[in-house]
Design an enzyme around this catalytic site. Sequence first.
Site, PDB file in Angstrom:
ATOM      1  N   ASP A   1       8.506   2.299  10.089  1.00 39.19           N
ATOM      2  CA  ASP A   1       7.337   1.409  10.198  1.00 39.19           C
ATOM      3  C   ASP A   1       6.934   1.092  11.633  1.00 39.19           C
ATOM      4  O   ASP A   1       6.644  -0.062  11.963  1.00 39.19           O
ATOM      5  CB  ASP A   1       7.606   0.091   9.441  1.00 39.19           C
ATOM      6  CG  ASP A   1       7.123   0.181   7.998  1.00 39.19           C
ATOM      7  OD1 ASP A   1       6.658   1.261   7.592  1.00 39.19           O
ATOM      8  OD2 ASP A   1       7.221  -0.831   7.283  1.00 39.19           O
TER       9      ASP A   1
ATOM     10  N   ASP B   1      -6.355  -3.804   0.603  1.00 38.56           N
ATOM     11  CA  ASP B   1      -6.946  -2.813  -0.294  1.00 38.56           C
ATOM     12  C   ASP B   1      -5.958  -1.726  -0.716  1.00 38.56           C
ATOM     13  O   ASP B   1      -6.305  -0.821  -1.478  1.00 38.56           O
ATOM     14  CB  ASP B   1      -8.180  -2.167   0.357  1.00 38.56           C
ATOM     15  CG  ASP B   1      -7.834  -1.449   1.659  1.00 38.56           C
ATOM     16  OD1 ASP B   1      -6.638  -1.403   2.029  1.00 38.56           O
ATOM     17  OD2 ASP B   1      -8.763  -0.939   2.313  1.00 38.56           O
TER      18      ASP B   1
ATOM     19  N   ARG C   1       5.886   9.939   3.193  1.00 36.97           N
ATOM     20  CA  ARG C   1       6.975   9.586   4.104  1.00 36.97           C
ATOM     21  C   ARG C   1       8.319   9.887   3.462  1.00 36.97           C
ATOM     22  O   ARG C   1       8.508   9.664   2.273  1.00 36.97           O
ATOM     23  CB  ARG C   1       6.857   8.107   4.440  1.00 36.97           C
ATOM     24  CG  ARG C   1       7.945   7.613   5.348  1.00 36.97           C
ATOM     25  CD  ARG C   1       7.468   6.429   6.121  1.00 36.97           C
ATOM     26  NE  ARG C   1       7.618   5.197   5.356  1.00 36.97           N
ATOM     27  CZ  ARG C   1       7.379   4.000   5.884  1.00 36.97           C
ATOM     28  NH1 ARG C   1       6.967   3.887   7.125  1.00 36.97           N
ATOM     29  NH2 ARG C   1       7.532   2.930   5.163  1.00 36.97           N
TER      30      ARG C   1
ATOM     31  N   ARG D   1      15.501  -2.460   3.589  1.00 38.99           N
ATOM     32  CA  ARG D   1      15.228  -3.102   4.871  1.00 38.99           C
ATOM     33  C   ARG D   1      16.055  -4.373   5.008  1.00 38.99           C
ATOM     34  O   ARG D   1      16.540  -4.907   3.991  1.00 38.99           O
ATOM     35  CB  ARG D   1      13.745  -3.502   4.938  1.00 38.99           C
ATOM     36  CG  ARG D   1      12.798  -2.363   4.652  1.00 38.99           C
ATOM     37  CD  ARG D   1      11.500  -2.872   3.998  1.00 38.99           C
ATOM     38  NE  ARG D   1      10.679  -1.748   3.533  1.00 38.99           N
ATOM     39  CZ  ARG D   1       9.703  -1.187   4.249  1.00 38.99           C
ATOM     40  NH1 ARG D   1       9.379  -1.684   5.418  1.00 38.99           N
ATOM     41  NH2 ARG D   1       9.038  -0.165   3.774  1.00 38.99           N
TER      42      ARG D   1
ATOM     43  N   ARG E   1       0.837  -1.210   0.000  1.00 38.31           N
ATOM     44  CA  ARG E   1       0.000   0.000   0.000  1.00 38.31           C
ATOM     45  C   ARG E   1       0.868   1.255   0.000  1.00 38.31           C
ATOM     46  O   ARG E   1       0.485   2.272   0.551  1.00 38.31           O
ATOM     47  CB  ARG E   1      -0.900  -0.004   1.231  1.00 38.31           C
ATOM     48  CG  ARG E   1      -0.103  -0.150   2.503  1.00 38.31           C
ATOM     49  CD  ARG E   1      -0.873   0.340   3.652  1.00 38.31           C
ATOM     50  NE  ARG E   1      -0.169   0.005   4.870  1.00 38.31           N
ATOM     51  CZ  ARG E   1      -0.512   0.440   6.034  1.00 38.31           C
ATOM     52  NH1 ARG E   1      -1.540   1.216   6.159  1.00 38.31           N
ATOM     53  NH2 ARG E   1       0.163   0.097   7.105  1.00 38.31           N
TER      54      ARG E   1
ATOM     55  N   ASP F   1      11.256  -6.865   8.285  1.00 42.20           N
ATOM     56  CA  ASP F   1      10.902  -5.948   7.195  1.00 42.20           C
ATOM     57  C   ASP F   1      10.718  -4.521   7.713  1.00 42.20           C
ATOM     58  O   ASP F   1      10.644  -3.584   6.920  1.00 42.20           O
ATOM     59  CB  ASP F   1       9.626  -6.404   6.484  1.00 42.20           C
ATOM     60  CG  ASP F   1       8.483  -6.632   7.451  1.00 42.20           C
ATOM     61  OD1 ASP F   1       8.624  -7.491   8.335  1.00 42.20           O
ATOM     62  OD2 ASP F   1       7.457  -5.941   7.339  1.00 42.20           O
ATOM     63  N   ASN F   2      10.651  -4.368   9.018  1.00 43.91           N
ATOM     64  CA  ASN F   2      10.490  -3.034   9.582  1.00 43.91           C
ATOM     65  C   ASN F   2      11.792  -2.514  10.185  1.00 43.91           C
ATOM     66  O   ASN F   2      11.794  -1.614  11.026  1.00 43.91           O
ATOM     67  CB  ASN F   2       9.382  -3.039  10.642  1.00 43.91           C
ATOM     68  CG  ASN F   2       8.022  -3.319  10.024  1.00 43.91           C
ATOM     69  OD1 ASN F   2       7.809  -3.065   8.841  1.00 43.91           O
ATOM     70  ND2 ASN F   2       7.122  -3.862  10.817  1.00 43.91           N
TER      71      ASN F   2
END
Length: 491
Positions: free
Chosen positions: A266, A129, A180, A187, A97, A256-257
């Site tokens: 994140d 979504d 951002r 990462r 997203r 991943d963060n």
Amino acid sequence: MHIDDRELDMGWNFDNSYIHLPKKLYTRQGPIPVPLPKLVAFNKPLAEFLGLNVNVLQEDSGVAILAGNKIPKGSISIAQAYAGHQFGYFTMLGDGRALLLGEQITPKGERFDIQLKGSGRTAYSRGGDGRAALGPMLREYIISEALHGLGIPTSRSLGVVTTGETIEREETLPGAILTRVASSHIRVGTFQYISAYGNVEELRQLVEYTLQRHFSDITSGEDRYLSLLREVIKRQARLIARWQLVGFIHGVMNTDNMAISGEAIDFGPCAFMDTYDPKTVFSSIDRNGRYAYENQPPIAAWNLARFAETLLPLLHDDEDRAIEIANEEIADFHDIYRKLWLDGMRGKLGIFGREPEDESIIHGLLDIMQAYDVDFTNTFRALTMGKLCGTEFFDSKDFVKWKDGWKTRLNKQRRPKEESEQLMRGNNPAIIPRNHRVEEVLEAAEKQNDYEPMHRFVRALSDPYAYSVGQEEYTELPSPSKIPYRTFCGT
Ligand code: AMP
Ligand code: MG
């Protein structure tokens, strides 16, 4: 004037170096337009720093870009691919997203990723979504700017637009997009992805790109790959030490963060600890406390071990030797972290130099703080201001005894008392984004469309070491009914 003409004045100066990496690291993709964009938060100082025109960017033509309704000149937008361990389990992820518009080159020649978060579905959306809700985007805006104010390396927020759409979560929520800004979005999970789905040549390309982008001090003469691992470990140790010293709990330290640059990124369900308790967890999804306050350093080491694993083919031709090398480096994390943390704690207590008794002074205080359930930030604030009486804790025998030992240590110092006080002020924020305050300003924004409390809060948080009168209202503790506090991913 035509929108395109205004765009020329906006100050965008994009480069798109990431697209020269192997194609499997990204998918080219545009944002999905939204019906009615409205700018609700805008970070003027950051816009100026980036070389953007703060006035033009707030006009319709600028907001259209922050909403993903228009791609600015020079931008080649992509969704980045990555994988990661989420709560210990390996998964294929990617920007589900979010989209990278490109890298803004600032007037000083620095390079920053400009990313839209909540910009619609991508190749990596899986069942999602591709959208984001207003509350979590405003929360990220507040927290990133608070971390920045605290002097902690972090991704930042340029602005938030509401989209005019609603999105379906457990309830129907207003949609929003956050812009951002980060040194990069490379990462640990990016390396895990290329390690799992690419070949050694592709891995080498990602490594070289990362070296060039973030570690230009590492020269070609050195063992570059080992130096990279070492430097990533150091930066991560520094970051986590800074978190611990202000009671920041990231909430979802999946691989991943974790950004290779050493910036915080994140931090979805993050929150600042109020009452001092090493076991503090706020996130509703972290049922086993994997990412509790006290676990952040060992989890960082665990994540770094996952990073080191991806580098094995480059560390040595012999795999066993490569594993040995990686293990030795990871084993150093604890000492590097601990030294930084101890020095930081010395700073919080106004201590210069290093003496053998320092550790017992530091732990002595933390132990009684925990026993008396006192507020972390306000305790250090009171120590800094010398307001050490009138509460059960400060009047207790335990504290008075500890204070004597502390004062004895301080009196041994040659440096003037004022310097010691100055040191404490620079290390103990007077304010943090307290959870009940964050909720309060988010509620005013979301429910009453009143953004003034949030803007005021963000302004105060930009200078947390000011100890100004205006900040005092933000030092108040929540009423007991607001405890225990829970955060939700709310994506
Ligand atoms: P996060 O918890 O925000 O770090 O996201 C974890 C993963 O889920 C990332 O790959 C995100 O891109 C993806 N993700 C989160 N929310 C959505 C969403 N609403 N639609 C699509 N992907 C999402
Ligand atoms: Mg993430």
